[in-house]
Write an enzyme that holds these catalytic residues in place. Sequence first.
Site, short mmCIF file in Angstrom:
data_model
loop_
_atom_site.label_atom_id
_atom_site.label_comp_id
_atom_site.label_asym_id
_atom_site.label_seq_id
_atom_site.Cartn_x
_atom_site.Cartn_y
_atom_site.Cartn_z
N GLU A 286 0.86 -1.17 0.00
CA GLU A 286 0.00 0.00 0.00
C GLU A 286 0.90 1.23 0.00
O GLU A 286 2.00 1.20 0.53
CB GLU A 286 -0.87 -0.03 1.27
CG GLU A 286 -2.13 0.75 1.15
CD GLU A 286 -3.06 0.58 2.34
OE1 GLU A 286 -3.11 1.52 3.16
OE2 GLU A 286 -3.73 -0.46 2.44
N HIS B 141 -4.30 7.07 -1.09
CA HIS B 141 -3.60 5.83 -0.78
C HIS B 141 -4.18 4.70 -1.59
O HIS B 141 -5.27 4.81 -2.15
CB HIS B 141 -3.59 5.54 0.73
CG HIS B 141 -4.89 5.05 1.29
ND1 HIS B 141 -5.94 5.88 1.59
CD2 HIS B 141 -5.29 3.79 1.58
CE1 HIS B 141 -6.93 5.16 2.07
NE2 HIS B 141 -6.58 3.88 2.07
N HIS C 25 -5.25 0.56 -2.23
CA HIS C 25 -5.73 -0.68 -1.64
C HIS C 25 -5.35 -1.80 -2.61
O HIS C 25 -6.04 -2.03 -3.60
CB HIS C 25 -7.25 -0.65 -1.44
CG HIS C 25 -7.69 0.07 -0.22
ND1 HIS C 25 -9.01 0.13 0.16
CD2 HIS C 25 -7.01 0.78 0.71
CE1 HIS C 25 -9.12 0.83 1.27
NE2 HIS C 25 -7.92 1.24 1.63
#
Length: 123
Positions: free
Chosen positions: A25, A71, A73
């Site tokens: 991640e 961010h 996933h």
Amino acid sequence: MKIRAIRCDTLSTLLEMAKSQHPLEFVALLEAEDGILSGINLLPGTRLDESSASIITDMIPLGMTFSGSAHSHPNGVIYPSDADIGFFPRFGDCHLIIGYPYESGDWLAFSRDGSPRDLEVVE
């Protein structure tokens, strides 16, 4: 400042960053100008692994503020986790989650409370 859009090149860079870190991640903090997300900040000491990414807030320069975050996933689920919902309010009003396989449609924007929101992509 109300965030209304993200620059196309900023979004493209974020998608490439997510792809380059896979299967880890990644996380970045975002800056805006005139309501448009356009700046990407990677902070020293950020920790990445397959299920999370964490920012060491001590590394944020004094007085620096952010309009949101982005961010990835790596599991492809493009919805905020409980940890994401706890993180979002600390760093602005607009947060992007980018899911595997990190193509142009593999992202969504969320408000600081984790609810989905619209975000225009502009040149």
